[in-house]
Scaffold this motif. Structure first.
Motif, short mmCIF file in Angstrom:
data_model
loop_
_atom_site.label_atom_id
_atom_site.label_comp_id
_atom_site.label_asym_id
_atom_site.label_seq_id
_atom_site.Cartn_x
_atom_site.Cartn_y
_atom_site.Cartn_z
N PRO A 171 0.76 -1.23 0.08
CA PRO A 171 0.32 -0.03 -0.03
C PRO A 171 0.84 1.30 0.04
N LYS A 172 1.99 1.16 0.82
CA LYS A 172 2.90 2.55 0.62
C LYS A 172 3.46 2.80 -0.73
N SER A 173 3.64 1.62 -1.49
CA SER A 173 4.17 1.69 -2.81
C SER A 173 3.03 1.96 -3.84
N GLY A 174 1.68 1.54 -3.60
CA GLY A 174 0.48 1.66 -4.46
C GLY A 174 0.51 0.71 -5.45
N PHE A 175 1.20 -0.57 -5.25
CA PHE A 175 0.85 -1.84 -6.05
C PHE A 175 0.45 -2.91 -5.46
N ILE A 176 0.18 -3.90 -6.34
CA ILE A 176 0.19 -5.48 -5.72
C ILE A 176 1.11 -6.11 -6.68
N HIS A 177 1.53 -7.40 -6.20
CA HIS A 177 2.38 -8.22 -6.81
C HIS A 177 1.51 -9.55 -7.15
N LEU A 178 1.59 -10.00 -8.30
CA LEU A 178 0.94 -11.19 -8.54
C LEU A 178 2.03 -12.15 -9.27
N ASP A 179 1.94 -13.44 -8.75
CA ASP A 179 2.88 -14.51 -9.31
C ASP A 179 2.43 -15.90 -9.49
N SER A 180 2.90 -16.53 -10.47
CA SER A 180 2.18 -18.03 -10.36
C SER A 180 2.72 -19.00 -10.02
N GLY A 181 3.50 -18.81 -8.84
CA GLY A 181 3.93 -19.81 -7.79
C GLY A 181 2.64 -20.20 -6.90
#
Length: 187
Positions: A171-181
């Protein structure tokens, strides 16, 4: 030329998709419903915040992944620090497509990062950026993304509801991370 040999990773991903479709999870069922509604076409509209590049690209149509579309997406998601390109994993592209569909997002998504070379990954780790030593970014299996004008908490919740891959919340950086693991979450 298409490689018709299945790697172990792709075999596992395909087997997982069969398990999801059999009722063991929602993502494949949701993706199937979404693709029927969109005439079996998957397209991503993206804007890379570091390169300024934007594109709307079809990577799946009529039941087939499109090599040219995946190549163009992979170029857009290249390591912008070194300009290196790796083929992005189809599963993470499908996760991104499904997330975008669930959110009903009509504008281009903002890409913060996609592929990250081992050299870039190590540099960021040395700088203390909280980067994983064996990051899925180095395998072309991760994307950091934002949906401008949509609550990041809402984006996180939608990503978690898919129960597929990794979901990081920044939230501080304003993004989410998605991965296929494997399915997991943090942040």
């Amino acid at each position: 030329m298409k490689n018709t040999n299945l790697s172990r990773r792709h075999f596992i991903a395909a087997a997982s998709g069969v398990a999801f479709a059999a009722g063991f999870g929602a993502p494949a069922v949701a993706l199937a419903a979404t693709t029927k509604a969109s005439n079996n076409r998957r397209q991503l509209a993206m804007h890379h915040i570091h390169t300024g590049e934007s594109a709307t690209l079809v990577y799946f149509d009529n039941g087939h992944y499109l090599d040219d579309g995946i190549a163009e997406i992979s170029h857009l998601l290249r390591d912008f620090r070194t300009n290196e390109v790796i083929a992005m994993d189809r599963a993470v592209l499908d996760q991104l497509y499904l997330l975008n569909s669930q959110l009903g997002f009509a504008k281009p998504m903002e890409i913060i990062g996609g592929y990250r070379s081992p050299k870039t990954n190590e540099k960021l780790r040395q700088e203390g950026r909280g980067v994983a030593k064996r990051s899925y970014h180095m395998k072309g299996q991760a994307i950091d993304v934002a949906f401008p004008g949509t609550s990041l908490a809402k984006v996180r919740q939608a990503a978690l509801s898919m129960k597929a891959g990794g979901v990081g919340y920044y939230p501080k950086s304003g993004f989410i991370h998605l991965d296929s693991g494997p399915f997991r979450s943090w942040g």
